[in-house]
Write a protein that holds these residues in place. Structure first.
Motif, short mmCIF file in Angstrom:
data_model
loop_
_atom_site.label_atom_id
_atom_site.label_comp_id
_atom_site.label_asym_id
_atom_site.label_seq_id
_atom_site.Cartn_x
_atom_site.Cartn_y
_atom_site.Cartn_z
N GLY A 194 52.89 68.70 -7.97
CA GLY A 194 52.61 68.86 -6.55
C GLY A 194 51.60 67.88 -6.01
N THR A 195 50.87 67.20 -6.89
CA THR A 195 49.83 66.26 -6.47
C THR A 195 50.42 65.14 -5.63
OG1 THR A 195 48.69 66.71 -8.55
CG2 THR A 195 47.96 64.80 -7.29
N THR A 196 51.45 64.50 -6.14
CA THR A 196 52.08 63.39 -5.43
C THR A 196 52.69 63.87 -4.12
OG1 THR A 196 52.54 62.23 -7.51
CG2 THR A 196 53.83 61.58 -5.59
N SER A 197 53.37 65.01 -4.14
CA SER A 197 54.02 65.53 -2.94
C SER A 197 53.01 65.78 -1.83
CB SER A 197 54.78 66.82 -3.28
OG SER A 197 55.75 66.59 -4.27
N ARG A 198 51.89 66.38 -2.18
CA ARG A 198 50.87 66.67 -1.18
C ARG A 198 50.34 65.38 -0.54
NH1 ARG A 198 48.22 69.92 -4.07
NH2 ARG A 198 46.68 68.49 -4.93
N GLU A 199 50.10 64.38 -1.36
CA GLU A 199 49.63 63.09 -0.85
C GLU A 199 50.66 62.45 0.07
OE1 GLU A 199 46.77 61.11 -1.31
OE2 GLU A 199 45.85 62.97 -2.02
N ILE A 200 51.94 62.51 -0.33
CA ILE A 200 52.99 61.86 0.44
C ILE A 200 53.22 62.56 1.77
CG2 ILE A 200 55.49 61.42 0.47
CD1 ILE A 200 55.24 60.70 -2.50
N VAL A 201 53.18 63.88 1.76
CA VAL A 201 53.30 64.63 3.02
C VAL A 201 52.18 64.22 3.98
CG1 VAL A 201 53.08 66.92 4.07
CG2 VAL A 201 54.57 66.57 2.08
N GLN A 202 50.97 64.11 3.46
CA GLN A 202 49.85 63.71 4.30
C GLN A 202 50.02 62.29 4.82
OE1 GLN A 202 47.41 65.85 5.37
NE2 GLN A 202 47.03 64.13 6.77
N MET A 203 50.55 61.41 3.99
CA MET A 203 50.81 60.03 4.42
C MET A 203 51.80 60.00 5.58
SD MET A 203 51.01 58.22 0.66
CE MET A 203 51.53 56.60 1.24
N ALA A 204 52.84 60.86 5.50
CA ALA A 204 53.83 60.93 6.58
C ALA A 204 53.18 61.43 7.86
CB ALA A 204 54.99 61.83 6.16
N ARG A 205 52.32 62.43 7.76
CA ARG A 205 51.62 62.95 8.95
C ARG A 205 50.68 61.88 9.53
NH1 ARG A 205 53.06 68.04 9.61
NH2 ARG A 205 53.25 69.51 7.86
N ASP A 206 49.98 61.19 8.65
CA ASP A 206 49.07 60.13 9.11
C ASP A 206 49.82 59.02 9.84
OD1 ASP A 206 47.02 61.56 7.96
OD2 ASP A 206 46.86 60.28 6.18
N ALA A 207 51.09 58.83 9.47
CA ALA A 207 51.91 57.80 10.11
C ALA A 207 52.52 58.27 11.42
CB ALA A 207 53.02 57.35 9.16
N GLY A 208 52.25 59.52 11.81
CA GLY A 208 52.68 60.00 13.10
C GLY A 208 53.88 60.92 13.12
N ALA A 209 54.32 61.40 11.96
CA ALA A 209 55.47 62.31 11.93
C ALA A 209 55.12 63.59 12.68
CB ALA A 209 55.84 62.63 10.49
N ARG A 210 56.09 64.07 13.48
CA ARG A 210 55.88 65.31 14.24
C ARG A 210 55.98 66.51 13.31
NH1 ARG A 210 59.16 64.29 18.22
NH2 ARG A 210 60.95 65.44 17.41
N LYS A 211 57.03 66.53 12.49
CA LYS A 211 57.18 67.54 11.47
C LYS A 211 57.60 66.87 10.17
CE LYS A 211 58.16 71.70 14.17
NZ LYS A 211 59.10 72.85 14.35
N VAL A 212 57.16 67.44 9.06
CA VAL A 212 57.50 66.90 7.75
C VAL A 212 58.12 68.00 6.91
CG1 VAL A 212 56.67 65.75 5.66
CG2 VAL A 212 55.56 65.29 7.87
N TYR A 213 59.42 67.86 6.63
CA TYR A 213 60.13 68.77 5.73
C TYR A 213 60.27 68.08 4.39
CZ TYR A 213 61.60 70.36 10.39
OH TYR A 213 61.64 70.76 11.71
N MET A 214 60.34 68.86 3.33
CA MET A 214 60.53 68.27 2.00
C MET A 214 61.63 68.99 1.26
SD MET A 214 57.86 67.34 -1.05
CE MET A 214 57.63 65.70 -0.36
N ALA A 215 62.52 68.20 0.63
CA ALA A 215 63.60 68.74 -0.18
C ALA A 215 63.52 68.16 -1.59
CB ALA A 215 64.96 68.42 0.44
N SER A 216 63.72 69.00 -2.57
CA SER A 216 63.72 68.57 -3.98
C SER A 216 65.14 68.67 -4.53
CB SER A 216 62.78 69.45 -4.80
OG SER A 216 62.96 69.22 -6.19
N ALA A 217 65.62 67.57 -5.11
CA ALA A 217 66.96 67.56 -5.70
C ALA A 217 67.03 68.41 -6.96
CB ALA A 217 67.41 66.13 -6.00
N ALA A 218 65.88 68.84 -7.46
CA ALA A 218 65.82 69.71 -8.64
C ALA A 218 65.22 71.06 -8.24
CB ALA A 218 64.98 69.07 -9.74
#
Length: 505
Positions: A370-394
């Protein structure tokens, strides 16, 4: 998880081994090693680091011979900082044997005691690969009883090895003055395949991409429980050495570990990942209406096929929103949580225009810590995303893995004892969609050929998702014991071994 390779040729093999190890670099970035043989003498060089850093021109010149083996290491047991635990390993009796191993022995602790008290063999490291080498050496000595080595004795020894070992193991070994011996555990958990070149040379490797990228034509996978011996004249001899082999390959190979251009046990890794995206589409629809998703963005690189198929089926634009720095290693297989956390933003950079003002669905191959996912979600928000959904293929990774993937402790698994909603809150996304376990298995099986090999596909080793350990010897006590043998990889720790191998000059 490591990458292993062996070559028997009528020409020097040092460059072939080096090239194949580069193609397997994704399977291990901790250490690399090569052994070659000229007449009856072994020549070895191994050290910590990436292949391109470990081997210089002077090292390559010091590796003569037409037969050899190599490994790229990803530590799952022992001391990650000790260069003496880099492979290959060597033992001088009987005959002289070198060995590389991909996998994890679940009964290494008991075997180590047996080797000392009963077999009277000395183990000098904490590596289960050295344990495996000494079991093989002991069984070869028992089968030959001092006589010259014959083919029947080799297969008899491997059969005895299968009876003693538990866990996962794909092995390439070199017997001085004789030939190359490769074998795979009776469940086929870790991959191993064979290829041949136009001039008659043979190569065994963890993935087919190593064969094809080195000019070899893929011949077949080594069957679970099978031993393949290639003599110095290039003649191949094969024998099923396990009493009841069953093909249950590790499903995490198809989800994340293997390269997409590889084929494992007849299954195209790329096609399996496309299928995972197809089944994931239904899960997304039931959680987030497609009309609320503006763009689908993969988290490089293993998730790209799944994300592509998902976007196609949902009719949503697919965009590359992250640029990967290819000179930073895979964070999942980096030693130490601190190193992983620091490297995420070094590894990925956002293209802000793909996020600003949009509802973005991020697609990853899996979510482990979850470490990487949390960082990446925050990066998307910092870039201006209105909403950030996440899907895992596994599916959620809820259980320890004991077969060679570095996620054995429950505390490191973000999904262990947490609901999907709790994981979502921890990661910080607006919606979290996971693949279903049965759907994942169906998706990968769908990519399998109609005609199986000598041992048909029975199922998959998917213990980190479903908690079922195919070898049947794993309980809570075994997991706790194996946790104690995990690599010592704290960032502040220094290797104090007195036997660290010096770099060759």
């Amino acid at each position: 998880m490591c990458g292993i390779v062996g070559v028997v040729s009528n020409a020097p093999v040092n460059q072939l081994l080096y090239d194949a190890m580069l193609l397997l670099q994704h399977r291990g970035q901790d250490a690399a090693g090569i052994v070659t043989m000229l007449e009856r003498k072994f020549f070895m060089h191994k050290a910590k680091g990436m292949v391109r850093d470990v081997f210089r021109t002077r090292n390559m010149r010091a590796l003569p011979g037409h037969i050899g083996l190599g490994q790229v290491r990803y530590p799952t047991a022992g001391n990650a900082y000790s260069e003496e635990e880099a492979q290959p390993f060597y033992v001088n009796a009987p005959f002289g044997i070198t060995l590389v191993h991909n996998g994890n022995l679940t009964n290494a602790h008991a075997l180590r005691a047996e080797l000392f008290s009963t077999d009277h063999r000395h183990i000098n490291t904490e590596s289960d690969s050295e344990v495996l080498l000494n079991v093989l050496a002991h069984e070869l000595a028992r089968s030959t009883q001092g006589a010259p080595l014959q083919l029947e004795e080799i297969f008899k020894a491997v059969a005895a090895v299968h009876r003693r070992l538990r866990g996962s193991y794909a092995v390439v070994s070199l017997i001085a003055g004789h030939g190359l011996l490769v074998f795979r555990d009776p469940y086929g958990i870790r991959p191993l395949c064979l290829g041949r070149s136009a001039d008659g040379a043979w190569m065994a490797a963890s993935e087919s991409v190593a064969l094809e990228g080195s000019g070899f034509v893929f011949e077949r996978d080594v069957a679970p429980g099978e031993a393949v011996y290639i003599d110095l004249q290039g003649q191949l001899h094969a024998r099923q050495c396990a009493a009841a082999p069953v093909l249950d390959p590790c499903i995490f190979e198809f989800v994340y570990l293997a390269r997409p251009d590889s084929t494992i046990d007849g299954i195209s890794v790329y096609q399996a990942r496309l299928n995972l995206g197809e089944t994931l589409a239904q899960r997304v629809i039931s959680t987030v209406p497609p009309s609320e998703i503006d763009v689908i963005v993969p988290i490089p690189e293993s998730s790209r096929p799944s994300a592509t198929q998902l976007a196609h089926l949902l009719g949503i634009p697919y965009r590359e929103g992250f640029v990967k720095n290819r000179y930073v290693g895979r964070t999942f297989i980096m030693p130490g949580q601190g190193v992983r956390k620091k490297s995420v933003r070094q590894k990925l950079n956002v293209i802000a225009s793909e996020f600003k003002g949009r509802n973005v669905l991020l697609v990853d191959d899996s979510i482990v810590r979850g470490t990487t996912s949390r960082e990446i979600v925050q990066m998307a928000r910092d870039a201006g995303a209105r909403k950030v959904y996440m899907a895992s293929a596994a599916p959620p990774v809820r259980f320890p893995n004991v077969y060679g993937i570095d996620m054995p402790t429950k505390d490191e698994l973000v999904a262990h004892n947490r609901s999907i909603e709790e994981i979502r809150q921890l990661i910080g996304c607006d919606a979290l969609i996971y693949q279903d376990v049965d759907a994942m298995k169906r998706a990968v099986r769908k990519a399998a050929p109609a005609q199986g090999g000598s041992v048909p596909l029975a199922g998959f080793e998917a213990s980190c998702f479903d908690g079922v350990y195919v070898t049947g010897d794993i309980d809570t006590e075994a997991i706790l014991r194996m946790n104690g043998s995990r690599p010592r990889i704290e960032e502040t720790e220094e290797d104090s071994s007195r036997l660290v191998l010096p770099n060759a000059s």
